[in-house]
Design a protein around this motif. Structure first.
Motif, PDB file in Angstrom:
ATOM      1  N   SER A  23      50.485  57.325  45.817  1.00 56.23           N
ATOM      2  CA  SER A  23      49.300  56.746  45.297  1.00 56.23           C
ATOM      3  C   SER A  23      49.405  55.288  44.941  1.00 56.23           C
ATOM      4  N   VAL A  24      50.546  54.648  44.688  1.00 60.47           N
ATOM      5  CA  VAL A  24      50.900  53.249  44.351  1.00 60.47           C
ATOM      6  C   VAL A  24      50.993  52.512  45.573  1.00 60.47           C
ATOM      7  N   GLY A  25      51.323  52.911  46.834  1.00 59.55           N
ATOM      8  CA  GLY A  25      51.480  52.224  47.931  1.00 59.55           C
ATOM      9  C   GLY A  25      50.574  51.227  48.377  1.00 59.55           C
ATOM     10  N   ALA A  26      49.297  51.664  48.170  1.00 51.35           N
ATOM     11  CA  ALA A  26      47.933  50.448  48.506  1.00 51.35           C
ATOM     12  C   ALA A  26      48.433  49.219  47.498  1.00 51.35           C
ATOM     13  N   LEU A  27      49.240  49.001  46.486  1.00 55.44           N
ATOM     14  CA  LEU A  27      49.224  48.124  45.673  1.00 55.44           C
ATOM     15  C   LEU A  27      50.495  47.191  46.203  1.00 55.44           C
ATOM     16  N   ALA A  28      51.114  47.529  47.135  1.00 58.68           N
ATOM     17  CA  ALA A  28      52.281  46.725  47.799  1.00 58.68           C
ATOM     18  C   ALA A  28      51.809  46.321  49.155  1.00 58.68           C
ATOM     19  N   MET A  29      52.182  45.145  49.613  1.00 57.12           N
ATOM     20  CA  MET A  29      52.002  44.800  50.929  1.00 57.12           C
ATOM     21  C   MET A  29      53.372  44.927  51.687  1.00 57.12           C
ATOM     22  N   LYS A 138      51.507  40.693  60.149  1.00 54.57           N
ATOM     23  CA  LYS A 138      52.753  39.831  60.158  1.00 54.57           C
ATOM     24  C   LYS A 138      52.294  38.423  59.619  1.00 54.57           C
ATOM     25  N   GLU A 139      51.332  37.944  59.908  1.00 56.64           N
ATOM     26  CA  GLU A 139      50.834  36.513  59.692  1.00 56.64           C
ATOM     27  C   GLU A 139      50.260  36.811  58.264  1.00 56.64           C
ATOM     28  N   ALA A 140      49.440  37.880  57.842  1.00 60.71           N
ATOM     29  CA  ALA A 140      49.005  37.858  56.403  1.00 60.71           C
ATOM     30  C   ALA A 140      50.139  37.710  55.612  1.00 60.71           C
ATOM     31  N   TYR A 141      51.288  38.699  55.979  1.00 60.00           N
ATOM     32  CA  TYR A 141      52.267  38.804  54.801  1.00 60.00           C
ATOM     33  C   TYR A 141      53.143  37.696  54.819  1.00 60.00           C
ATOM     34  N   ARG A 142      53.135  36.963  55.764  1.00 57.29           N
ATOM     35  CA  ARG A 142      53.995  35.565  55.639  1.00 57.29           C
ATOM     36  C   ARG A 142      53.316  34.926  54.828  1.00 57.29           C
ATOM     37  N   ALA A 143      51.956  34.319  54.847  1.00 60.98           N
ATOM     38  CA  ALA A 143      51.096  33.612  54.117  1.00 60.98           C
ATOM     39  C   ALA A 143      51.234  34.160  52.829  1.00 60.98           C
ATOM     40  N   TRP A 177      45.352  21.865  53.165  1.00 58.85           N
ATOM     41  CA  TRP A 177      46.376  21.467  53.979  1.00 58.85           C
ATOM     42  C   TRP A 177      47.750  22.094  53.450  1.00 58.85           C
ATOM     43  N   VAL A 178      47.598  22.181  52.124  1.00 55.00           N
ATOM     44  CA  VAL A 178      48.985  22.805  51.469  1.00 55.00           C
ATOM     45  C   VAL A 178      49.418  24.094  52.280  1.00 55.00           C
ATOM     46  N   PHE A 179      48.420  24.760  52.445  1.00 53.42           N
ATOM     47  CA  PHE A 179      48.686  26.273  53.110  1.00 53.42           C
ATOM     48  C   PHE A 179      48.945  26.157  54.439  1.00 53.42           C
ATOM     49  N   HIS A 180      48.773  25.272  55.018  1.00 53.56           N
ATOM     50  CA  HIS A 180      49.113  25.084  56.627  1.00 53.56           C
ATOM     51  C   HIS A 180      50.548  25.602  56.807  1.00 53.56           C
ATOM     52  N   PRO A 181      51.566  24.967  56.208  1.00 48.62           N
ATOM     53  CA  PRO A 181      52.958  25.475  56.407  1.00 48.62           C
ATOM     54  C   PRO A 181      53.020  26.877  56.269  1.00 48.62           C
ATOM     55  N   PHE A 182      52.338  27.811  55.708  1.00 46.05           N
ATOM     56  CA  PHE A 182      52.406  29.133  55.351  1.00 46.05           C
ATOM     57  C   PHE A 182      51.460  29.902  56.540  1.00 46.05           C
ATOM     58  N   GLY A 183      50.810  29.154  57.504  1.00 43.68           N
ATOM     59  CA  GLY A 183      50.280  29.786  58.619  1.00 43.68           C
ATOM     60  C   GLY A 183      48.660  29.917  58.286  1.00 43.68           C
ATOM     61  N   VAL A 184      48.235  29.219  57.486  1.00 43.81           N
ATOM     62  CA  VAL A 184      46.659  29.483  56.965  1.00 43.81           C
ATOM     63  C   VAL A 184      46.096  28.239  57.307  1.00 43.81           C
ATOM     64  N   GLU A 185      44.909  28.587  58.321  1.00 46.85           N
ATOM     65  CA  GLU A 185      44.117  27.399  58.469  1.00 46.85           C
ATOM     66  C   GLU A 185      43.112  27.090  57.557  1.00 46.85           C
ATOM     67  N   GLN A 186      42.230  25.966  57.863  1.00 41.84           N
ATOM     68  CA  GLN A 186      41.352  25.459  56.965  1.00 41.84           C
ATOM     69  C   GLN A 186      40.549  26.559  56.310  1.00 41.84           C
ATOM     70  N   ARG A 187      39.799  27.379  57.387  1.00 47.22           N
ATOM     71  CA  ARG A 187      38.643  28.310  56.880  1.00 47.22           C
ATOM     72  C   ARG A 187      39.315  29.157  55.839  1.00 47.22           C
ATOM     73  N   ARG A 188      40.469  29.820  55.914  1.00 51.77           N
ATOM     74  CA  ARG A 188      40.954  30.624  54.778  1.00 51.77           C
ATOM     75  C   ARG A 188      41.546  30.078  53.545  1.00 51.77           C
ATOM     76  N   ALA A 189      42.034  28.932  53.758  1.00 53.70           N
ATOM     77  CA  ALA A 189      42.447  28.020  52.653  1.00 53.70           C
ATOM     78  C   ALA A 189      41.260  27.624  51.769  1.00 53.70           C
ATOM     79  N   ASP A 190      40.219  27.110  52.558  1.00 54.71           N
ATOM     80  CA  ASP A 190      38.942  26.801  51.745  1.00 54.71           C
ATOM     81  C   ASP A 190      38.264  28.046  51.036  1.00 54.71           C
ATOM     82  N   THR A 191      38.394  29.098  51.712  1.00 54.92           N
ATOM     83  CA  THR A 191      37.929  30.433  51.089  1.00 54.92           C
ATOM     84  C   THR A 191      38.651  30.776  49.765  1.00 54.92           C
ATOM     85  N   LEU A 192      39.770  30.770  50.201  1.00 58.96           N
ATOM     86  CA  LEU A 192      40.930  30.982  48.758  1.00 58.96           C
ATOM     87  C   LEU A 192      40.699  30.351  47.688  1.00 58.96           C
TER      88      LEU A 192
END
Length: 306
Positions: A23-29, A138-143, A177-192
């Motif tokens: 039941s709670v598994g979906a809450l954790a990445m 893997k990319e998503a978890y790292r970010a 650009w602060v999110f770039h070292p986490f593997g996040v490009e500008q598109r997702r960073a701006d959305t976030l």
């Protein structure tokens, strides 16, 4: 304060056959999620509340479920414990709908202890969902983990390396650009950053429908991201992640024996389960069902040097 150091606690009585981990598994990445994970048999979940940060521990004790809260937000997270555990999940009408398809009927029986959680918090799930857009797990978890550890705060309570999700205002104030070292490009960073700026309004939405409308009005957020958020924040059992890379194929394979399917085919196959379409997808996931895989895997990418 009791002997465990908890500032608040309550005892919940789940239905017969209730499955905590399912039941709670979906809450954790994954097993190492910085904000939600199992530690020594207890499930820990953290949140920001109007009273301050809170950490919730859920552990089985016989047929009961004990909820303990830590930190300034202890009372708030304990009050929410039954929803976080999925005990407010409404299965009305699902048994009748499930009986119309042998696979779904079997899944409903096998995983009868699975309940859908409802955290009541939009932005923490939105943070994760945006970082999951169109990348590998893997990319998503790292970010996600890097963002939480950089901008979140340590959680109250006895568990080491447990974190409170970042304040939306903190995320909104960062340059992309602060999110770039986490593997996040500008598109997702701006959305976030746009999502974080709108977080106050999003948290005030009264239901899943209003939240979906407000979410999809934000540039960079579509039906997939909105569904991923409202299914967890509101416990919306009907939320289907349209636009997912895998789910249409899984639904087509499990329900019709077709190795590939698009969103339209997925929605057609799920139509008989209206009101519980997201629940059916959750059951397919719990069973580990997936369509045959063809072709190469999506490659890992790095934006750290961009």
């Amino acid at each position: 304060m009791d002997g465990t150091g908890a500032a608040a606690s309550r005892t919940l009585r789940p239905p017969a056959g209730y499955h905590l981990a399912g039941s709670v598994g979906a809450l954790a990445m994954g097993r190492h999620d910085p904000c939600a994970r199992f530690v020594d048999g207890a499930f820990w979940w953290t949140a920001r509340t109007p009273d301050g940060p809170g950490a919730l521990a859920l552990r089985r004790s016989g047929g009961e479920l004990v909820a303990e809260g830590f930190g300034p937000g202890a009372d708030r997270v304990v009050d929410r414990a039954d929803a976080v555990a999925g005990l407010r999940d409404d299965l009305t009408g699902f048994a009748e709908a499930a009986a119309t398809h042998p696979v779904v009927e079997q899944l409903a029986r096998t995983h009868r202890g699975l309940r859908l959680p409802a955290t009541g918090q939009v932005f923490p799930r939105l943070l994760r969902a945006v970082l999951e857009q169109k990348v590998t797990g893997k990319e998503a978890y790292r970010a996600y983990a890097a963002t939480v550890r950089r901008f979140g705060t340590p959680a109250p309570g006895p568990v080491a390396n447990l974190w409170i999700p970042p304040e939306p205002a903190t995320i909104a104030a960062q340059p992309y650009w602060v999110f770039h070292p986490f593997g996040v490009e500008q598109r997702r960073a701006d959305t976030l950053r746009r999502a974080a700026a709108a977080a106050d309004r999003l948290e005030r939405c009264v239901d899943s429908a209003e939240a979906t409308a407000r979410l999809t009005a934000i540039a960079g957020i579509g039906p997939w991201t909105a569904a991923e958020v409202v299914r967890i924040a509101y416990g919306d059992a009907d939320a289907v992640s349209v636009g997912d890379f895998h789910i249409p194929n899984t639904v087509a394979w499990a329900l019709a024996g077709e190795p590939r399917g698009d969103d339209a085919r997925m929605l057609a196959l799920l139509a008989p389960f209206a009101g519980h379409r997201g629940r059916v997808c959750a059951l397919l996931d719990a069973a580990g069902l997936h369509a045959p895989r063809f072709g190469p895997r999506m490659p890992l990418r790095s934006f750290a040097r961009y």
